[in-house]
Structure formats: structure tokens, C-alpha cells
Design an enzyme around this catalytic site. Structure first.
Site, PDB file in Angstrom:
ATOM      1  N   LEU A 149     -41.994   3.962 -25.245  1.00  0.00           N
ATOM      2  CA  LEU A 149     -40.936   4.483 -24.375  1.00  0.00           C
ATOM      3  C   LEU A 149     -40.342   3.346 -23.538  1.00  0.00           C
ATOM      4  O   LEU A 149     -40.341   3.377 -22.317  1.00  0.00           O
ATOM      5  CB  LEU A 149     -41.474   5.615 -23.491  1.00  0.00           C
ATOM      6  CG  LEU A 149     -40.402   6.509 -22.860  1.00  0.00           C
ATOM      7  CD1 LEU A 149     -39.710   7.337 -23.938  1.00  0.00           C
ATOM      8  CD2 LEU A 149     -41.016   7.435 -21.803  1.00  0.00           C
ATOM      9  N   GLY A 150     -39.816   2.327 -24.258  1.00  0.00           N
ATOM     10  CA  GLY A 150     -39.035   1.287 -23.590  1.00  0.00           C
ATOM     11  C   GLY A 150     -37.580   1.726 -23.498  1.00  0.00           C
ATOM     12  O   GLY A 150     -37.276   2.922 -23.551  1.00  0.00           O
ATOM     13  N   ILE A 152     -35.215   1.418 -25.645  1.00  0.00           N
ATOM     14  CA  ILE A 152     -34.765   2.106 -26.858  1.00  0.00           C
ATOM     15  C   ILE A 152     -35.387   3.503 -26.933  1.00  0.00           C
ATOM     16  O   ILE A 152     -34.697   4.487 -27.198  1.00  0.00           O
ATOM     17  CB  ILE A 152     -35.119   1.272 -28.107  1.00  0.00           C
ATOM     18  CG1 ILE A 152     -34.284  -0.017 -28.117  1.00  0.00           C
ATOM     19  CG2 ILE A 152     -34.909   2.082 -29.377  1.00  0.00           C
ATOM     20  CD1 ILE A 152     -34.731  -1.037 -29.153  1.00  0.00           C
ATOM     21  N   ARG A 229     -39.800  -2.616 -35.960  1.00  0.00           N
ATOM     22  CA  ARG A 229     -39.912  -3.709 -36.916  1.00  0.00           C
ATOM     23  C   ARG A 229     -40.800  -3.219 -38.056  1.00  0.00           C
ATOM     24  O   ARG A 229     -41.702  -2.398 -37.850  1.00  0.00           O
ATOM     25  CB  ARG A 229     -40.571  -4.939 -36.289  1.00  0.00           C
ATOM     26  CG  ARG A 229     -39.682  -5.725 -35.354  1.00  0.00           C
ATOM     27  CD  ARG A 229     -38.539  -6.449 -36.062  1.00  0.00           C
ATOM     28  NE  ARG A 229     -37.757  -7.280 -35.146  1.00  0.00           N
ATOM     29  CZ  ARG A 229     -36.726  -6.856 -34.426  1.00  0.00           C
ATOM     30  NH1 ARG A 229     -36.345  -5.588 -34.514  1.00  0.00           N
ATOM     31  NH2 ARG A 229     -36.067  -7.690 -33.636  1.00  0.00           N
ATOM     32  N   ASP A 253     -34.832   1.391 -40.964  1.00  0.00           N
ATOM     33  CA  ASP A 253     -33.854   0.320 -40.778  1.00  0.00           C
ATOM     34  C   ASP A 253     -34.510  -1.048 -40.859  1.00  0.00           C
ATOM     35  O   ASP A 253     -33.817  -2.060 -40.921  1.00  0.00           O
ATOM     36  CB  ASP A 253     -33.164   0.472 -39.416  1.00  0.00           C
ATOM     37  CG  ASP A 253     -32.010  -0.509 -39.240  1.00  0.00           C
ATOM     38  OD1 ASP A 253     -31.127  -0.535 -40.123  1.00  0.00           O
ATOM     39  OD2 ASP A 253     -31.994  -1.247 -38.237  1.00  0.00           O
ATOM     40  N   GLU A 258     -37.629  -8.678 -45.231  1.00  0.00           N
ATOM     41  CA  GLU A 258     -36.181  -8.442 -45.152  1.00  0.00           C
ATOM     42  C   GLU A 258     -35.417  -9.624 -45.719  1.00  0.00           C
ATOM     43  O   GLU A 258     -35.706 -10.762 -45.359  1.00  0.00           O
ATOM     44  CB  GLU A 258     -35.764  -8.178 -43.699  1.00  0.00           C
ATOM     45  CG  GLU A 258     -36.413  -6.915 -43.156  1.00  0.00           C
ATOM     46  CD  GLU A 258     -35.965  -6.533 -41.755  1.00  0.00           C
ATOM     47  OE1 GLU A 258     -35.108  -7.226 -41.189  1.00  0.00           O
ATOM     48  OE2 GLU A 258     -36.477  -5.534 -41.237  1.00  0.00           O
ATOM     49  N   HIS A 276     -31.231  -3.176 -41.630  1.00  0.00           N
ATOM     50  CA  HIS A 276     -31.460  -3.713 -40.281  1.00  0.00           C
ATOM     51  C   HIS A 276     -30.143  -3.822 -39.522  1.00  0.00           C
ATOM     52  O   HIS A 276     -29.814  -4.889 -38.978  1.00  0.00           O
ATOM     53  CB  HIS A 276     -32.185  -5.056 -40.342  1.00  0.00           C
ATOM     54  CG  HIS A 276     -32.921  -5.389 -39.058  1.00  0.00           C
ATOM     55  ND1 HIS A 276     -34.051  -6.156 -39.017  1.00  0.00           N
ATOM     56  CD2 HIS A 276     -32.681  -5.029 -37.764  1.00  0.00           C
ATOM     57  CE1 HIS A 276     -34.464  -6.279 -37.763  1.00  0.00           C
ATOM     58  NE2 HIS A 276     -33.647  -5.587 -36.980  1.00  0.00           N
TER      59      HIS A 276
END
Lengths: 310, 310
Positions: A149-150, A152, A229, A253, A258, A276
Site C-alpha cells: 500500500l504505497g 501506487i 516487477r 505488465d 523483459e 511494461h
């Protein structure tokens, strides 16, 4: 007149930043085309935090004092090892939270409401004969769990409430001011969630946090969304669970590697995959670039940097 | 003991309702396999409101007194003509507004944030070389216009606010209690909108309401989302504008003809298409079915129906 300080670009995808760095009076060198002179003199490297930056590469940069990640996140960097060598690490903390949360809800809806699948079905002329297109559950009253719960995670939670979703969260640290209940554990959150949105920071401490047990707790009717990530999710376990139906759906995402190889996903059902793109918009990118440049400027001026990695 | 009242099903896609109708003690006949006896005796027809129900078909049903649309909407029915023949028309007013609004935001995000395109790009192995995948604008601070501030339009507006979008609306009638500003005209709303969401009722009065002028006012960087009915948008004008770049993007759940022919969209860029799935979820469908059955029951009992078309 002293020579211009040398600033490295770590990856070709950052090449569009070159003019902005040169406008600061810095000499720009490229990690992928390094000269011995640049290695010997480079003071800072501008980096995409999700790209691995090996420690042995840093050992060849005796004057390096700063890794300035343009990204939000720094999971490709061994921050303790860098700091042990006297190298500070910064990133674009919080600067794209709204954009990432928008994309996270977009992934929730695209998967849960069969929007990507529906587009395929219409274009293939199978409007009324695709047996994957039965009615889906609505969102109202279903439970969305946020991992981390930052900035974002909070932005995801606020949006989820507007859809009538019941929001809970889990993170390693209690947050007495949080507007939503914290689950007793990650596993308890997963068990209580129809939709689990992974929105935490990524570092060495939480590799594979979303493991087979968490994935199975979300379950055959559940959806896992990852906008954090790839390293946070055990991708092999996720793929195995999707293939045999222990997990219903995934919308991703970010990936273990990647770009993720296309053939890795060819026979994995019920997935929505984006390259991403959650955090990089025409609004957020200039803010993130400006933050990285400001950190380099502060460092070269001998001042404290603005947004160090925690 | 009197004979069971005959209730017609108007379309094969409604066949799953047969057991529920028979459980009411009604005899069920099929419009697509009608006997002269059923035509002569049918009292009510259970209908999917978006499917055209020709007036000359009704002329062969002398005992018909009710068209009970399972759908929200009744655009396939000429309501004044039916009422002139003494036939009432009902629908599932408001019963799926939350689901339609969820899907509308899903279409906004899937198009605006390149989620459908991104999925294609990942699967085709073009992660870093697709020139359509440049950074997109974020949503915060951009303007979303709602056409029709009914139950669906309000639910869209509430969700849009959670994304930081600035909401305005237009509809033919002022709503003094509306929480968002009403534009002076539809054209003014389109000119002031980055994203235009069409969420109004559809009837004979607003065919082609979203015409070439409105479409061009949304413009080359704009997005039109339609979760109302295909008839409200001039689909030929929309396709022409997408092809030559006068409109940026479109995301459509409804079409002039349904199913829409796949080849109609093959060379139309920047579209997201879903097969009219916005309103039908496992939550809403039972409510809509129950409402239609209740309306038939009330009508057969000689009582006022519960949710007549306006």
C-alpha cells in the site's frame, strides 16, 4: 576550465535523454559502447531501474558515485552493494503512481470483463460461437486485495472503491493511517481476494513473494494483476497454475525477463499481457526524466540527492 | 382449468429462459418456429430489446398485450406503434448500470492505455519495435464527456472521477441535481472532451446522434466509447473518420448490426471491439430475467407492469 563531467547512459532505450543531459553541460557516454576513458572518469550513470546492472560492471567505474534510475523502482540494482562501494542510488519515487494505477485497473477490467478476448472474438467472426465468452461476474461487491500500500497501491485502492469493490491490503509494515483493512498475512489476503493486485516495491527481499501457495489461494476463479516487477511473482508457478486451472486469470505488465519471449505465453490460457507500459506516459516520463537529471545535478554539485532508494 | 397462457420467446439467444417461464405455468412458444395456434393465442413476448421486432410481425399476434424486454433498452421496438395497438413495452430499466459502467471504463482504459494493442505486441514478439506503442497521455486532468446522464451515465461519471478525469455531460433534458456540469450542446461537449462516452437510451429520436460533426469535434487525439446502442452513432461516419485520422480512437460494445461483420473492421485502425457484453454479467442477467418474468406475471394478472419503457 575543467572537463565536463561524464554521465553514462545504461541502456539504448534511454538514448532520447542524451540532449537533455548534454544541455546540462555533461559529457554523455554509452554503457553499450564504452571507452576506457569513459570508464575511468564516469561520475554518474542514468539507469532504467528494472534492467540488471551487474556489480562487476560497477567495479570498472572507479569514479562512479551515483546510479540515477529514471524509473520508479531500482530492482536491477543491488542497492546495499552499491552503497558499500560509496555509490548512491536514486529513483523516481511516486512520480507515476496515478498512471500505474490507471493501467492496473485497465488490466483488471480487460481480463475480468473479457475485453481483450472479446476484441479477438469479434475480429475472428466468432461473436456467437466462442465458448469462452459466457457471462462474467460483475465487479461490485467482489474483493480486491492490494499487495503493497504505497503510492501506487493507494491509487489502485481508491479507483477500486469507485467500482464497488471491497478493498483490503497487505504489506510488511502496518500503516495505522491506512483507509483500508490490512490482512493478517499475504496468504490471508490472497484467500480473501477475488482479484489480487501486486503493487509493491521490488528488491532482493521479496523475490518470488507471490509463490505457488499465494497463487493457489487466489484460486481457479481469481485474477492476479502484476504492475510491480516480474521478480515479485514466481512466474514459473504462475504459468503452471494457469495451465492446469489452479489460477483463473493473470494480467501482467511486468515479467521475469523483459521483453518476455512471446513463445513463453503461447499456450498459457486466460492472460492479458502488456509490455511494461503502466508507468510511462507523456505526463509521467518528463517528470521522471527531470527527477533523474536533478539527482545527477545535485550529486555533481556535492548536495544531497532528492529521492534516494529506501 | 383454463389453458396455460402462451408466452413467446423472440430470439434463440433467449432459449435459456424457457425453464423459468414454464415454471410459472406458462406455455412457451418460439418466434422462430411459430405455429398458427401460437400466433393466434400468444399473450406476451419475451424479447431482447436491441433486436428489431417488426411491426408487421406484431400484426399477426391478435392477442398480444406485452413486449417484455429482458434487456435494458428497447430500441428494436417501435414503442409508440406498439402502444397504438394496445401492446405495452417493458424493459430492465437500470438493472445493469454498474456492469455497463465497469465495461465502459474498461473500454476507455483498454483503448487509451493501449492494453489490447499491447497484448498483441507482446504475443507477436514486437515488444520493442512496434511504432504504435509510443507513450500515451495519462488520464488525470483530461476531460471525459458523458452523453446521457441516466443510471449508466452517472455510474460512468463516478468511476471517471476516481481516475482524476474532469467530467461533463450532455443530455436533452436539464438535470438540476446532477453532480457534473451540463454542456450547452452535444457539439460543445464533444469539442471539450478528450474522451466521449455514449451512454444514452436509444430510440427513434436519436438515431445517428453521434454524427460526423460530433465525431470530428472529438478529434484526431480523442476517443469515442459506445456502450449505448449502435443506432446512436453514425457508424459509417465513425469508420471514415478513423480511417483518415479525423478521429483518434473508438472502443465499441454495440454496433449498427449485431453481430457486426468481422471484415467491416479489418482495415479500421485504433479500435477496440467487444461483442455487446457490457451489460450481461452473472450478477445482472438473473435480475434482468426476473424483471421480465415479473412484468409478464403482472400483465397476465391484469396488474400494472413494473418497468414500462418511457
Amino acid at each position: 576550465m575543467t572537463a565536463a563531467p561524464i554521465v553514462l547512459l545504461s541502456h539504448p532505450m534511454l538514448s532520447p535523454m542524451r540532449p537533455a543531459l548534454e544541455a546540462q553541460g555533461w559529457a554523455v557516454a554509452e554503457r553499450w559502447a564504452m571507452t576506457p576513458e569513459a570508464s575511468a572518469a564516469a561520475r554518474a550513470i542514468v539507469h532504467a531501474g528494472e534492467v540488471p546492472l551487474p556489480t562487476d560492471f560497477l567495479e570498472n567505474l572507479p569514479k562512479l558515485g551515483l546510479i540515477a534510475c529514471v524509473s520508479v523502482g531500482y530492482d536491477g540494482v543491488d542497492v546495499p552493494a552499491a552503497r558499500a562501494r560509496g555509490i548512491e542510488v536514486t529513483h523516481a519515487r511516486g512520480l507515476n503512481a496515478e498512471d500505474v494505477a490507471d493501467h492496473a485497473l485497465g488490466l483488471v477490467l480487460a481480463s475480468w470483463r473479457n475485453i481483450v478476448l472479446g476484441d479477438e472474438v469479434v475480429r475472428q467472426g466468432r461473436w456467437r460461437d466462442d465458448d469462452r465468452m459466457g457471462p462474467r461476474p460483475g465487479l461490485r461487491g467482489r474483493r480486491l486485495g492490494v499487495v503493497g500500500l504505497g503510492a501506487i497501491g493507494e491509487a489502485v485502492a481508491r479507483r477500486a472503491e469507485a467500482f464497488g469493490l471491497e478493498v483490503a491490503w497487505w504489506g510488511p509494515r502496518a500503516k495505522p493511517d491506512a483507509a483500508w483493512p490490512r490482512a493478517e498475512s499475504l496468504l490471508a489476503l490472497a484467500q480473501a481476494s477475488d482479484i489480487l493486485v501486486v503493487a509493491c516495491r521490488a528488491d532482493a527481499s521479496n523475490r518470488g513473494l507471490i509463490d505457488a501457495g499465494v497463487i493457489e489461494a487466489v484460486g481457479p476463479r481469481g485474477l492476479i494483476v502484476n504492475v510491480a516487477r516480474g521478480s515479485v511473482v514466481d512466474e514459473e508457478a504462475l504459468i503452471a497454475a494457469l495451465k492446469d486451472g489452479r489460477l483463473g486469470r493473470a494480467a501482467l505488465d511486468v515479467f521475469a525477463q523483459e521483453p518476455t519471449p512471446a513463445d513463453r505465453w503461447a499456450d498459457v490460457p486466460n492472460t492479458v499481457l502488456t509490455p511494461h507500459t503502466a508507468g510511462g506516459t507523456v505526463d509521467s516520463i518528463p517528470r521522471m526524466v527531470a527527477q533523474a537529471i536533478e539527482n545527477v545535478r545535485l550529486f555533481l554539485a556535492g548536495e544531497p540527492v532528492a529521492s534516494p532508494a529506501p
